[in-house]
Design a protein around this motif. Structure first.
Motif, PDB file in Angstrom:
ATOM      1  N   GLU A  62       2.652  -3.994 -45.268  1.00 32.52           N
ATOM      2  CA  GLU A  62       2.833  -2.540 -45.297  1.00 32.52           C
ATOM      3  C   GLU A  62       3.457  -2.054 -43.985  1.00 32.52           C
ATOM      4  O   GLU A  62       3.050  -2.460 -42.899  1.00 32.52           O
ATOM      5  CB  GLU A  62       1.484  -1.867 -45.519  1.00 32.52           C
ATOM      6  N   GLY A  63       4.468  -1.191 -44.088  1.00 31.45           N
ATOM      7  CA  GLY A  63       5.107  -0.601 -42.912  1.00 31.45           C
ATOM      8  C   GLY A  63       6.340  -1.330 -42.431  1.00 31.45           C
ATOM      9  O   GLY A  63       7.116  -0.795 -41.631  1.00 31.45           O
ATOM     10  N   ILE A  64       6.556  -2.560 -42.908  1.00 33.29           N
ATOM     11  CA  ILE A  64       7.731  -3.341 -42.520  1.00 33.29           C
ATOM     12  C   ILE A  64       8.909  -2.968 -43.420  1.00 33.29           C
ATOM     13  O   ILE A  64       8.740  -2.769 -44.627  1.00 33.29           O
ATOM     14  CB  ILE A  64       7.434  -4.853 -42.624  1.00 33.29           C
ATOM     15  N   THR A  65      10.094  -2.886 -42.858  1.00 37.25           N
ATOM     16  CA  THR A  65      11.279  -2.586 -43.668  1.00 37.25           C
ATOM     17  C   THR A  65      11.956  -3.884 -44.094  1.00 37.25           C
ATOM     18  O   THR A  65      11.859  -4.916 -43.410  1.00 37.25           O
ATOM     19  CB  THR A  65      12.299  -1.727 -42.899  1.00 37.25           C
TER      20      THR A  65
ATOM     21  N   ASN B  22      15.099  -4.257 -44.077  1.00 33.81           N
ATOM     22  CA  ASN B  22      16.158  -4.495 -43.093  1.00 33.81           C
ATOM     23  C   ASN B  22      15.650  -5.375 -41.954  1.00 33.81           C
ATOM     24  O   ASN B  22      16.366  -6.245 -41.451  1.00 33.81           O
ATOM     25  CB  ASN B  22      16.685  -3.167 -42.536  1.00 33.81           C
ATOM     26  N   HIS B  23      14.406  -5.139 -41.530  1.00 35.97           N
ATOM     27  CA  HIS B  23      13.804  -5.982 -40.496  1.00 35.97           C
ATOM     28  C   HIS B  23      13.679  -7.417 -40.988  1.00 35.97           C
ATOM     29  O   HIS B  23      14.007  -8.374 -40.255  1.00 35.97           O
ATOM     30  CB  HIS B  23      12.431  -5.440 -40.107  1.00 35.97           C
ATOM     31  N   LEU B  24      13.215  -7.592 -42.216  1.00 37.19           N
ATOM     32  CA  LEU B  24      13.089  -8.923 -42.788  1.00 37.19           C
ATOM     33  C   LEU B  24      14.447  -9.618 -42.851  1.00 37.19           C
ATOM     34  O   LEU B  24      14.563 -10.821 -42.566  1.00 37.19           O
ATOM     35  CB  LEU B  24      12.470  -8.850 -44.190  1.00 37.19           C
ATOM     36  N   ASP B  25      15.456  -8.863 -43.200  1.00 32.67           N
ATOM     37  CA  ASP B  25      16.807  -9.417 -43.289  1.00 32.67           C
ATOM     38  C   ASP B  25      17.294  -9.921 -41.936  1.00 32.67           C
ATOM     39  O   ASP B  25      17.879 -11.005 -41.833  1.00 32.67           O
ATOM     40  CB  ASP B  25      17.759  -8.346 -43.838  1.00 32.67           C
ATOM     41  N   LYS B  26      17.029  -9.160 -40.901  1.00 33.80           N
ATOM     42  CA  LYS B  26      17.480  -9.522 -39.554  1.00 33.80           C
ATOM     43  C   LYS B  26      16.819 -10.810 -39.075  1.00 33.80           C
ATOM     44  O   LYS B  26      17.494 -11.724 -38.570  1.00 33.80           O
ATOM     45  CB  LYS B  26      17.177  -8.380 -38.580  1.00 33.80           C
ATOM     46  N   ILE B  27      15.504 -10.905 -39.233  1.00 33.49           N
ATOM     47  CA  ILE B  27      14.817 -12.090 -38.732  1.00 33.49           C
ATOM     48  C   ILE B  27      15.109 -13.316 -39.598  1.00 33.49           C
ATOM     49  O   ILE B  27      15.090 -14.450 -39.108  1.00 33.49           O
ATOM     50  CB  ILE B  27      13.296 -11.864 -38.581  1.00 33.49           C
ATOM     51  N   ALA B  28      15.407 -13.099 -40.894  1.00 31.86           N
ATOM     52  CA  ALA B  28      15.771 -14.218 -41.758  1.00 31.86           C
ATOM     53  C   ALA B  28      17.105 -14.825 -41.334  1.00 31.86           C
ATOM     54  O   ALA B  28      17.252 -16.054 -41.278  1.00 31.86           O
ATOM     55  CB  ALA B  28      15.835 -13.763 -43.209  1.00 31.86           C
ATOM     56  N   GLU B  29      18.077 -13.965 -41.007  1.00 26.52           N
ATOM     57  CA  GLU B  29      19.373 -14.478 -40.563  1.00 26.52           C
ATOM     58  C   GLU B  29      19.224 -15.291 -39.274  1.00 26.52           C
ATOM     59  O   GLU B  29      19.784 -16.392 -39.144  1.00 26.52           O
ATOM     60  CB  GLU B  29      20.373 -13.344 -40.353  1.00 26.52           C
ATOM     61  N   GLU B  30      18.452 -14.772 -38.339  1.00 29.85           N
ATOM     62  CA  GLU B  30      18.231 -15.495 -37.083  1.00 29.85           C
ATOM     63  C   GLU B  30      17.561 -16.843 -37.338  1.00 29.85           C
ATOM     64  O   GLU B  30      17.939 -17.864 -36.747  1.00 29.85           O
ATOM     65  CB  GLU B  30      17.367 -14.649 -36.147  1.00 29.85           C
ATOM     66  N   PHE B  31      16.583 -16.863 -38.202  1.00 29.27           N
ATOM     67  CA  PHE B  31      15.833 -18.084 -38.512  1.00 29.27           C
ATOM     68  C   PHE B  31      16.751 -19.130 -39.140  1.00 29.27           C
ATOM     69  O   PHE B  31      16.727 -20.317 -38.750  1.00 29.27           O
ATOM     70  CB  PHE B  31      14.676 -17.750 -39.459  1.00 29.27           C
TER      71      PHE B  31
ATOM     72  N   ASP C 262      15.985   0.682 -44.823  1.00 30.13           N
ATOM     73  CA  ASP C 262      15.063   1.090 -43.761  1.00 30.13           C
ATOM     74  C   ASP C 262      13.797   1.735 -44.312  1.00 30.13           C
ATOM     75  O   ASP C 262      13.000   2.292 -43.552  1.00 30.13           O
ATOM     76  CB  ASP C 262      15.766   2.060 -42.805  1.00 30.13           C
ATOM     77  N   LYS C 263      13.602   1.676 -45.624  1.00 28.39           N
ATOM     78  CA  LYS C 263      12.395   2.237 -46.222  1.00 28.39           C
ATOM     79  C   LYS C 263      11.230   1.251 -46.047  1.00 28.39           C
ATOM     80  O   LYS C 263      11.306   0.114 -46.495  1.00 28.39           O
ATOM     81  CB  LYS C 263      12.615   2.509 -47.716  1.00 28.39           C
ATOM     82  N   PRO C 264      10.153   1.672 -45.384  1.00 30.39           N
ATOM     83  CA  PRO C 264       9.020   0.755 -45.178  1.00 30.39           C
ATOM     84  C   PRO C 264       8.359   0.358 -46.500  1.00 30.39           C
ATOM     85  O   PRO C 264       8.272   1.161 -47.439  1.00 30.39           O
ATOM     86  CB  PRO C 264       8.055   1.577 -44.317  1.00 30.39           C
TER      87      PRO C 264
END
Length: 272
Positions: A33-36, A38-47, A82-84
């Protein structure tokens, strides 16, 4: 035309699939809850890049993201936003990676907080239907046998099986022959052959099987606004039988899920 893979190529594909598996496992720690998305997308690309691979979706067919994140009534191809995420949501995360010139591509549906019991059941049945389909991927069967198994299992519980979107062959291209519908008739369609690799991915709706596309040109949602669930594995035919190249074990480890659901589809034990 079905492109047959050698044993060596299948092992390279297993490595590509496991990059995706590990990415989904990493994301399992972050999906809350509260995570967007877009945030998941960013860290997935880095990983993915940190593990020596390239995001398989980004740039493919002009896709702008590494992940496709489909929330609640979204079936597949949901673009990150960007919707949480909110308590009670579900999100299907579909991820691809390109490594060793081969693609890995699979998906998992996550629960956020207190999910409704009827939605939990939809998740359970959809995941079980994935393995019902995989069991039929063997020499002597055809494409229709896999689709029939998935369709019968899900429709017996009153769910809608999406028609417009299907699984697919996998290899040096993200989408190869044959198409793998989640519906069909036994004994129909292309014959399965040794060395073929496919992505089997039931997309199952709580209500109608009918879907529509949003104005973003990507996101597919249910016509009635009811939830949809999506699971996907990469599977090869080895020695005439289905062998799962991907795994949900990394996700299960994070979520504390104990299951032997993949064991019958592995010729050797998976070492995490």
């Amino acid at each position: 035309m079905i492109i047959v893979k050698t044993r060596e190529e299948i092992e390279l594909m297993r490595q590509s699939a496991l990059v995706v598996s590990k990415t989904l496992g990493m994301l399992a720690k972050e999906v809350k809850e509260g995570i967007t998305t877009n945030h998941l997308d960013k860290i997935a690309e880095e990983f993915i890049r940190d593990h020596g691979a390239l995001p398989g979706f980004k740039g493919l067919y002009d896709c702008p993201s590494t992940l496709l994140c489909s929330v609640n009534e979204a079936v597949v191809h949901g673009l990150p936003t960007d919707k949480p995420l909110e308590d009670g949501d579900i999100v299907s995360i579909d991820c691809g990676a390109l490594m060793n010139e081969f693609y890995g591509d699979h998906a998992y549906t996550f629960e956020i907080g207190n999910v409704a019991e009827e939605t939990k059941k939809l998740i359970k049945i959809t995941k079980e239907s994935l393995y019902e389909g995989i069991r039929q991927l063997k020499i002597g069967n055809r494409v229709g046998d896999v689709g029939y198994a998935i369709q019968q299992y899900c429709e017996a519980h009153g769910y809608g099986v999406v028609r417009e979107l299907v699984g697919h062959g996998l290899g040096r291209k993200m989408h190869e022959d044959p198409e793998m519908p989640n519906y069909g008739r036994r004994g129909r369609g292309k014959k399965f052959i040794e060395g073929m690799v496919v992505a089997i991915e039931p997309m199952i709706n709580m209500g109608t099987h009918k879907v529509k596309q949003l104005k973003d040109g990507w996101t597919i949602v249910t016509q009635d606004g009811k939830p949809s669930v999506h699971f996907e594995h990469d599977v090869a035919i080895i020695d005439g039988k289905p062998e799962i190249l991907s795994t949900f074990a990394y996700v299960h480890e994070v979520l504390g899920i104990t299951t032997n659901e993949e064991d019958e589809f592995r010729q050797k034990s998976l070492v995490l």
